[in-house]
Each structure stands twice: as C-alpha cells, then as structure tokens.
Design a protein around this motif. Structure first.
Motif, short mmCIF file in Angstrom:
data_model
loop_
_atom_site.label_atom_id
_atom_site.label_comp_id
_atom_site.label_asym_id
_atom_site.label_seq_id
_atom_site.Cartn_x
_atom_site.Cartn_y
_atom_site.Cartn_z
N MET A 59 0.82 -1.20 0.00
CA MET A 59 0.00 0.00 0.00
C MET A 59 0.85 1.25 0.00
N HIS B 18 -10.64 -4.08 -13.97
CA HIS B 18 -10.57 -3.78 -12.53
C HIS B 18 -11.96 -3.81 -11.89
N SER B 22 -13.01 -5.41 -8.38
CA SER B 22 -13.34 -4.54 -7.25
C SER B 22 -14.76 -4.79 -6.78
N GLY B 25 -14.48 -7.78 -4.67
CA GLY B 25 -13.77 -7.43 -3.44
C GLY B 25 -14.62 -6.61 -2.50
N MET B 26 -15.52 -5.83 -3.05
CA MET B 26 -16.40 -5.00 -2.22
C MET B 26 -17.50 -5.84 -1.57
N PHE B 62 -9.05 -10.44 -4.61
CA PHE B 62 -8.52 -9.24 -3.99
C PHE B 62 -7.15 -8.91 -4.54
N ALA B 66 -6.20 -5.65 -6.45
CA ALA B 66 -5.20 -4.71 -5.93
C ALA B 66 -4.14 -4.41 -6.98
N GLY B 69 -5.63 -2.29 -9.66
CA GLY B 69 -5.84 -0.93 -9.16
C GLY B 69 -4.53 -0.16 -9.09
N LEU B 76 -3.31 6.34 -15.12
CA LEU B 76 -3.93 7.65 -15.29
C LEU B 76 -2.89 8.65 -15.77
N PHE B 95 -9.35 10.39 -3.70
CA PHE B 95 -8.24 9.44 -3.81
C PHE B 95 -7.40 9.41 -2.54
N PHE B 102 -8.26 1.83 1.52
CA PHE B 102 -7.55 0.66 1.00
C PHE B 102 -6.65 0.06 2.06
N GLU B 105 -8.51 -1.75 4.56
CA GLU B 105 -9.00 -2.98 3.96
C GLU B 105 -7.88 -4.03 3.93
N VAL B 142 -13.92 6.35 -5.08
CA VAL B 142 -13.35 6.44 -6.43
C VAL B 142 -14.44 6.81 -7.44
N TRP B 372 -21.03 1.33 -17.41
CA TRP B 372 -19.84 2.18 -17.48
C TRP B 372 -19.58 2.65 -18.90
C1 HEM Z 1 -15.66 2.75 -10.44
C2 HEM Z 1 -14.53 2.35 -10.44
C3 HEM Z 1 -13.80 1.69 -9.32
C4 HEM Z 1 -14.29 1.02 -8.23
C5 HEM Z 1 -15.72 0.77 -7.86
C6 HEM Z 1 -13.15 0.59 -7.48
C7 HEM Z 1 -13.22 -0.11 -6.30
C8 HEM Z 1 -12.13 -0.74 -5.74
C9 HEM Z 1 -12.17 -1.63 -4.61
C10 HEM Z 1 -13.41 -2.00 -3.85
C11 HEM Z 1 -10.90 -2.06 -4.38
C12 HEM Z 1 -10.44 -2.99 -3.29
C13 HEM Z 1 -9.74 -4.17 -3.87
C14 HEM Z 1 -10.57 -5.38 -3.90
O1 HEM Z 1 -11.37 -5.54 -2.95
O2 HEM Z 1 -10.44 -6.18 -4.85
C15 HEM Z 1 -10.06 -1.46 -5.35
C16 HEM Z 1 -8.70 -1.62 -5.43
C17 HEM Z 1 -7.89 -0.65 -5.97
N1 HEM Z 1 -8.32 0.35 -6.84
FE1 HEM Z 1 -10.13 0.55 -7.58
N2 HEM Z 1 -12.01 1.02 -8.09
C18 HEM Z 1 -12.38 1.70 -9.21
C19 HEM Z 1 -11.54 2.36 -10.08
C20 HEM Z 1 -10.23 2.66 -9.74
C21 HEM Z 1 -9.41 3.65 -10.35
C22 HEM Z 1 -9.83 4.56 -11.50
C23 HEM Z 1 -8.20 3.61 -9.71
C24 HEM Z 1 -6.95 4.40 -9.95
C25 HEM Z 1 -6.81 5.59 -9.84
C26 HEM Z 1 -8.27 2.60 -8.71
C27 HEM Z 1 -7.25 2.29 -7.85
C28 HEM Z 1 -7.25 1.18 -7.04
C29 HEM Z 1 -6.10 0.70 -6.30
C30 HEM Z 1 -4.74 1.35 -6.25
C31 HEM Z 1 -6.50 -0.48 -5.65
C32 HEM Z 1 -5.64 -1.38 -4.77
C33 HEM Z 1 -5.84 -1.10 -3.35
C34 HEM Z 1 -5.63 -2.31 -2.47
O3 HEM Z 1 -4.58 -2.95 -2.52
O4 HEM Z 1 -6.56 -2.57 -1.69
N3 HEM Z 1 -9.52 2.04 -8.76
N4 HEM Z 1 -10.84 -0.65 -6.17
#
Ligand code: HEM
Ligand code: HDD
Ligand code: HEM
Lengths: 342, 442
Positions: A59, B18, B22, B25-26, B62, B66, B69, B76, B95, B102, B105, B142, B372
């Motif tokens: 992280m 992603h 996600s 994961g949510m 997850f 991750a 993400g 970006l 962010f 995060f 989590e 996000v 989307w």
């Molecule tokens: C609507 C779009 C998005 C949703 C709903 C969303 C939601 C989530 C969720 C719930 C996680 C937790 C990981 C998991 O549980 O699998 C995650 C991980 C992550 N997302 Fe997204 N995300 C979205 C778009 C984005 C965007 C555009 C970015 C970048 C700027 C981003 C960056 C990340 C990062 C860095 C992680 C890893 C964090 C970790 O290790 O927990 N996400 N995302």
C-alpha cells in the motif's frame, strides 16, 4: 506548514515501501539465488512471514503515488511522460508478482503449476525493484531533457544509461539484503537460521559490490554522485553511520540476536536514502538544460495541500495502530512458533 | 492502431477489468460475514467451510483487484498526463481518503485471512466486516472522482487556468450521490447473481447440496434486494444526467431532435448519419416523464449540441438498452425468488428456478460493463465534461498501441488463470469440505 506534513508523508511512504515492500521483493530474489536444496525451507519461511502483511506492505507505493498526483501533479505527469517505458515494465512486474504470489498460495491443487508460479514470482521479484531503481536514478540523474528532439532522447535515454542500470542492480541487492536479515528471525530451525546467516553475509557482499558499481557508473555518466554524498556533512555522516552499523550488525548476527539486525538494516537503508535525498532536497526531478521540478515549486494549490495533509494525518490515526497491531500479532506468533521449534 | 484510440481502449480495458475484481472485493466480504455469523451463531460447520471456501476465492480476487488498481493509479498518468496535471489537485480528495480505506482494507484482510483460530472469534468476524465496509467506502470514493469528471465542481476555469480550488466541493459534486448509490447497488447485484449462479449450478448437479444451498441463499438474497432497488436508483441517475449532461442523455436515448412530449426509444438501431432510429418501439411522452418527471416537458436532443461536442450515439444507446434490459430481467427473477421464499416454498426445490439463476450468472457483470460504457462513452469528447477534451489530455508518447496490445495480452491471460483457479477451487470443495454431505447425497 501543511506542505511539510505532505512532504514528510511522501518521504515516509517511499522509505517504508523500500523497507517493507523491498523485503518482500527480497524474499523472491532470495528464491532466485537459492540452491534448490534449500529453496523449500526458504520459501516456506518467507511465505509464512509475508502472508498476513503482504497487502499492507504494498500500500505504501499507492500512498506515494496518490500523494504525488494530488500534491505534486506536475512531478507526476513529467515522470509519467518521460519515464513511461520503465514505469510500464515495473507495472508488468507488479502484476506478475502480485498474482503469482497469491495464485501459488491459493491454488487448490498443488501440482506442476506451482513451479510456474514460483518461477514467475522470483523473476518478477527482481525485475520490479530493478526498474524502481532505474526510475529513482533517472529522476535524479539529469538525463531528462527539457526540450527533447526525438523519440530516443525523450523516452529512452531519459532512463537508459549506466547510472540508472547500476542503481537498479543496487536496489535489487538491497532488497535481497533486507530480506536475508529479516528472515534470520523468522527461521524455524537452527539449520535454517545458520543458512539465513550465511545468506546475509553473501548479500552484504553483493550489496557492497553493487554500491561500488553505482559509483563507477556515476563516474562514467558524469553524475556527480560523490559530491552529492560527500560534499556535505549530513551525507557523509549518514554514510559513515551506515558503514559503522554494518559492523554492529555482523556482531549482533553472530550473537544470534534477531531484532537488532533488522533495525540496523532498516537504519542503513534509511541513511542511504537520507544521504542522497538531503543534497537534492527539495528538488525531485533534475532536468537537463531546464528548471528542476522541486517539491516546493511544483506543489498543488494551498487548498489541496491542506486537504491532503489533513487526510493523511487523519488516515494515520486509523491506520498506524491497526498496522502496528497486525505486525505485532503475527510477529509474536512467529516467535512462539520459533520458540516451540527449539 | 491510432495512438489516441489505443490509449482510450487501454483505459477502458484496464477499468473494465478492474471493476469486476473490485465489485467482488467489495461485496464478497459481506457474504462471508453473513456466513461467518451463521457459523458462530449456529455452529453449523457448513457455514464455517463456506466462509473459508469463499475467503480463498476472495483472496484471489482481492490480489488481482489490488494489482489492477495499482496499475490504474499509474496508468492515469501514463495515458492522460495533461488531465492528471490539472485534475489531480482538484479531484484528488477522494483518492487521498481512498488511500486510507484501502489501507484499512488490506490490514483487515491480513487479520481475516490469516486469523483463523488465532483471535477471539467475534474479533475475527469483525475484521471481515471491516474488509467489506472499507471496500465499499473505497468504491464510493473512487466513483466520486469519476463523478467529478462528469460534473466538474470545486474550481473556476479562467483563461485556461484552474483557480479557486476547493477539494471538498469537488468531491461532493452534483453527480457523486446518484453514481455512488447506483454503483454500490450494481456491485451487490452483479456479484450476488454471479455467486448465486455458480452455486445454483452445483446444486443442480447434486454436488454437496447442503454446502451449496447455504451459499446460494446468502448470495441470492443480497442479489435480489439490490436488483429490485436498482431501477429506482437508475431513474434517479437518469434524471441527474438529464440535468447535468443533456448530451449524454440524448446519446443514450438516441434522442436526435429536441422535442416536447419526447418519446422513449426502446431497442432499435440508431442511424447517426440519418439522425433517426430504425426498428425501435417508441412510447410517446415517456422520455419526458423519465427525464424530468413530466410528460409534456421538452427534452434536449443532439441537435442542440454543437457538432464538435456531440458524443457517439450508437455505442451508448446500445449499452444503455443492454443495461436496462438486463436490469429488468434481474428484477423479474428477484421477484420470483421473493415469491418463492414467502409463498411458494416448493419452488425452492424445483429445478427451473435454479436454472434461471444459472442463466443469470453473468447478467449483472454485463450490466455493469454496459453501464460504465454509457457513462464514459456518453461523456465524450470530454474527459472533464465541458472543460477538457480527451484528445488534449492524451500522452505525447507515440506507440501506445503496443502498450495496449501488451495490456490486452496480460489481462486476457490473467482472466484465464483466475477462471482456472476458481474452477479448481470449486472442484476441490468435496475433498476439502463437506465430506459428510456428500455421503448423504450418495
Ligand atoms: C468505479 C470504479 C472503481 C471502483 C468501484 C473501485 C473499487 C475498488 C475496490 C473496492 C478495491 C479494493 C480491492 C478489492 O477488494 O479487490 C479497489 C482496489 C484498488 N483500486 Fe479501484 N475502483 C475503481 C476504479 C479505480 C481507479 C480509476 C483507480 C486508480 C486511480 C483505482 C485504484 C485502485 C487501487 C490502487 C486499488 C488497490 C488497493 C488495495 O490494494 O486494496 N480504482 N478498487
Ligand atoms: C448491475 C448492474 C446495473 C443495472 C441492473 C442497472 N445499472 Fe445503470 N449503471 C450501472 C449498473 C447497472 C453502473 C455500471 O454501475 C453505472 C455506470 C456508472 C455508474 O454510476 O453506474 C450505471 C450507469 C447508469 C446511468 C448513467 C449514470 C451517469 O452517467 O451518471 C444511468 C442513467 C443508469 N445507469 C440507469 C439505469 C436504469 C434506468 C436501470 C434500470 C434497470 C439500470 N441503470 C440498471
Ligand atoms: C471501473 C469502472 C469504469 C469503467 C468500466 C470505465 C470505462 C471507461 C471507458 C469505456 C472509457 C473509454 C471511453 C472512450 O474513450 O470512449 C473510459 C475512459 C476513461 N475513464 Fe473510465 N471507467 C470506469 C471508471 C472510471 C473512474 C473511477 C475514473 C477516474 C477516476 C475513470 C477515468 C477515466 C479516464 C481518465 C478515461 C480516459 C478519458 C476518456 O475517455 O474520457 N473511469 N473509462
């Protein structure tokens, strides 16, 4: 005022990523350099040690990136443009490594696929920090052109030079070194412990050699590294302390202590970053024939910095105790297991 | 391939990839928390096994979520440096907070996955709940950032400069609430139907029926509740879009000509040159009602939008129809399921209901991707609606097409591996858990 809070968090995130994420990378690097006889023991020790804290260690990278693009958007965008290629390769490494680690742990059937995951994990564990090192070196080396004339000088020679390659190698060596020191305390048997101590000696030697390589490459490329470090009291003191602590570390390891060596290894890496960072501060990107981008002149507007600072401070209130408890719980347990094994 | 198209495709690919991870994961942590709760309450070991089996699946998702993400947060900048340079400080608030979410989590997940038998059972349960709550929070945050791109706020745009930045106002922009509600529900519906479908299939095949029935009930209930609420929230979203992005509304409804008592176009193939929709069913006045709550009100058509600012019509329209169609189908199935629980218990033991659930397995995720597509393609040609054009934001580096091919190859192979692993997880259920149940079935 808030700007210094943000800058502190940025430095902290980078440092912690190197210390914690770096040790994770090192675990994979050690696998790469371990004879197959010992590989399983090494792998099990490491996977036991990394497992619970795996996500949290990585992280710090995300925190650093978010601080960069929210707080220092110009720095983020310049890096993204001129260092696109190494960033892209590093990302590929992150994808490969993160997924391989989890896949090998959670694949319900343990068959030959495991070897594939292991191979990918170990290789990407070396590639990722190598390119992290390349990126860090390129940011400071001054090979980023302010007005590039062609594709190569804009997007390739900005990062492809001896200095960057040497720093990449050095970063890989540092990660391996950190992991070997950390793993001494995780060893479950006396034999494993002796093995990790031997590993630590080798890794120290490799890190030393790689460090020499960095100076050589800096000389070849005309990067005034010597001056950065030894041209001021802080830099030279930091390096001197790091060197002295190597001796203390060797002694502590010899006595079979486990906590002190970890702290010292972390201390050494911190000192190396400090030595280089101090000279450059507040510059973050050194540009050839142009104005450097600094943490003070490339800031986001005040309102953003204030909000970001508060978000970080507030976040820490939640994160740090929880993180501490996580490390503490699993560390205590690892010690209990180690005790029981003796 | 043109670099600009390649950059857009790469962004779409990465986000489309992603979002699946996600969503899971949510939402899965909530399913696990229910199952875990049932185990702690009743001591029925099926629930323990279920929680463990699910948590292994979640760990795989997850990690993939991750890393994808992490890739996005670099991407970006790699693809849209000009956008990030100006937008970063403005829409960065969510962010920065998301970083905290995060982190929590990830920490909670460490406790949860490795904490079996190590902590007080209810503390362990609680860490699982925290995983879910912080995942949901990061999803909402996000999406608030994305909502800002649709409905920029919290700054003044003066002579090409972004001044008077107010990160809080940027975060709570006009679109954040409707999008956050709709996205959160979508995550529950999509994951719920996907999980329910897989377990329904296993029940139909008479594998470990006890185990899979418990799993099915939890997932199906979440899915059905979310799916029934989804059209209400979708209507809220549509009214919002009508107000803040008339061009997007016109594109998704294929509404070429401004008119009073505008009709709703169902299905059909938009003809962008001819400015008409072929083979469609039209319901007079309905679009006016849905967009503005009044059958007579005028609805802005694309003819009021300067040509240079018009979004494409074909893709958003088809994607919108697909989302709404699937949404209605899921509502129908959910109502049947409620009826089954309340009045027609015998349906629960019949195959046809399970078969419908199997058929609905991918429906939610297809709707998410379609939704989307509506939001993002419907915003074109703007990356920040009305402020910055997508074409002006793209990286100057040539050769993005190769990076797009690389990403496509990586994501396709990753998807294959994840499917392969999941298949193995499910196949191993009889060996790892549920021995007694299998004996009963035999
Ligand atoms: C609507 C779009 C998005 C949703 C709903 C969303 C939601 C989530 C969720 C719930 C996680 C937790 C990981 C998991 O549980 O699998 C995650 C991980 C992550 N997302 Fe997204 N995300 C979205 C778009 C984005 C965007 C555009 C970015 C970048 C700027 C981003 C960056 C990340 C990062 C860095 C992680 C890893 C964090 C970790 O290790 O927990 N996400 N995302
Ligand atoms: C399970 C998934 C799902 C289902 C069943 C629906 N939607 Fe949806 N929709 C989404 C998943 C989704 C989404 C993927 O989550 C989007 C994309 C952006 C957003 O906030 O949600 C979305 C966007 C979205 C938008 C654009 C919002 C914006 O740009 O701000 C509208 C107008 C609707 N939806 C309307 C509806 C209606 C009237 C539905 C009736 C059944 C519906 N949706 C069902
Ligand atoms: C995870 C759910 C999301 C999906 C599936 C998605 C999908 C897409 C698609 C299909 C495009 C291409 C549109 C086109 O060029 O025609 C796109 C573009 C883009 N999206 Fe999203 N999006 C999501 C969420 C987000 C979020 C949360 C952010 C940022 C905070 C974001 C930022 C962008 C950017 C910067 C572009 C490129 C510029 C543009 O085309 O406007 N997206 N996305």
């Amino acid at each position: 005022m808030m700007q210094y809070v943000v800058i502190t968090y940025l430095c902290l995130a980078i440092l912690l990523y190197l210390l914690l994420g770096g040790a994770d990378f090192g675990a994979g690097i050690m696998e790469l350099f371990t004879r197959s006889k010992n590989r399983n023991a090494a792998r099990q020790t490491m996977s036991h040690a990394i497992g619970p804290i795996w996500e949290a260690n990585h992280m710090w990278l995300i925190i650093a990136v978010v601080i960069l693009f929210v707080g220092f958007p110009r720095i983020y965008s310049v890096m993204s443009v001129y260092l696109h290629i190494p960033l892209l390769i590093m990302l590929m490494g992150i994808i490969a490594r993160g997924t391989a680690f989890v896949f090998r742990h959670y694949d319900a059937v343990k068959d030959r696929m495991q070897q594939l995951y292991n191979r990918i994990f170990a290789l990407s564990s070396a590639i990722t920090p190598f390119f992290l090192g390349v990126i860090a070196a390129s940011v400071l080396a001054g090979h980023i052109e302010s007005a590039p004339s062609d594709f190569l000088s804009a997007y390739v020679f900005s990062w492809l030079h001896w200095f960057a390659v040497a720093v990449g190698v050095f970063t890989v060596a540092l990660c391996g070194y950190l992991a070997s020191v950390y793993s001494i305390g995780e060893a479950q048997t006396e034999a494993d412990k002796r093995y990790f101590i031997r590993k630590t000696r080798t890794m120290t030697a490799i890190a030393f050699a790689a460090g020499g390589l960095v100076f050589l490459a800096a000389y070849v490329d005309g990067v005034p590294l010597w001056q950065w470090i030894f041209g001021n009291a802080v830099g030279s003191t930091a390096v001197a302390l790091a060197t002295v602590s190597l001796g203390v570390l060797a002694y502590a390891v010899g006595r079979g202590w486990t906590v002190l060596p970890r702290l010292l290894a972390g201390f050494q890496v911190t000192m190396i970053l400090l030595a280089i960072g101090y000279w450059h501060f507040p510059d973050f990107i050194v540009v050839r024939n142009g104005a450097n981008l600094s943490l003070l002149n490339s800031q986001a507007p005040l309102a953003t910095i204030t909000a970001l600072g508060w978000a970080l401070l507030l976040g820490s209130v939640f994160i740090l105790p929880a993180l501490y408890y996580l490390y503490y719980s699993f560390q205590r347990e690892a010690e209990e297991v180690a005790e029981a094994a003796h | 391939m043109d670099d600009f198209i390649a950059a857009r495709s790469q962004m779409a690919l990465s986000l489309g990839f992603h979002i699946i991870f996600s969503c899971i994961g949510m939402v899965m942590p909530f399913f696990m928390a229910v199952s875990h709760f049932q185990w702690l309450r009743t001591g029925d070991s099926n629930y323990k096994n279920l929680t463990k089996a699910w948590s292994k699946g979640v760990a795989i998702f997850f990690a993939t979520g991750a890393v994808s993400g992490t890739v996005l947060s670099f991407e970006l900048g790699l693809l849209w440096p000009k956008f990030m340079e100006h937008a970063g400080p403005i829409f960065g608030m969510p962010f920065s907070l998301e970083g905290t979410a995060f982190f929590i989590e990830a920490i909670a997940l460490g406790f949860f996955l490795y904490g079996w038998g190590r902590f007080h059972p209810w503390f362990h349960w609680f860490t699982g709940v925290v995983v879910g709550l912080s995942g949901l929070a990061s999803g909402i945050l996000v999406v608030a950032a994305n909502a800002w791109m649709n409905s920029p706020a919290g700054f003044d745009f003066v002579n090409g400069n972004y001044v008077n930045i107010d990160p809080m106002r940027a975060m709570f922009n006009d679109a954040w609430l409707s999008q956050a509600i709709h996205m959160s529900l979508a995550a529950f519906a999509a994951t719920g139907f996907a999980v329910a479908g897989v377990h329904a299939l296993m029940i139909l095949r008479r594998r470990n029926v006890q185990f899979h029935t418990r799993a099915f009930r939890i997932a199906a209930l979440f899915a059905a509740v979310a799916a029934v609420l989804q059209p209400l929230s979708g209507d809220f979203s549509a009214k919002d879009v009508a107000r803040r992005q008339p061009a997007k509304l016109a594109a998704m409804e294929a509404h070429f000509h401004t008119e009073k008592r505008a009709s709703l176009v169902l299905g059909g193939l938009p003809d962008e040159q001819g400015k008409k929709v072929d083979y469609a069913i039209k319901i007079p006045g309905m679009l006016s009602f849905l967009a503005h709550g009044n059958f007579e009100q005028e609805v802005t058509g694309l003819d009021r939008i300067p040509v240079a600012d018009q979004p494409p019509v074909l893709v958003p329209h088809l994607a919108f129809q697909l989302m709404v169609g699937l949404g209605m189908g899921m509502v129908a199935l959910s109502l049947l399921y409620f009826l089954a629980i309340w009045r027609q218990k015998q349906w629960l033991r019949s195959n046809w209901l399970l078969k419908l659930f199997v058929a609905a397995t991918p429906a939610g995720f297809i709707a998410v991707e379609a939704g989307w597509t509506v939001t993002e393609v419907g915003r074109q040609p703007w990356i920040i609606n009305g402020v910055m054009r997508t074409a002006d934001a793209v990286t100057p580096m040539p050769g993005i097409a190769y990076s797009f091919y690389l990403f496509s190859a990586v994501y396709v192979s990753l998807s294959l591996v994840v499917i392969f692993l999941l298949y193995r997880q499910i196949k191993m259920v009889p060996e790892l858990y549920d021995r007694p149940a299998q004996l009963v079935a035999a």
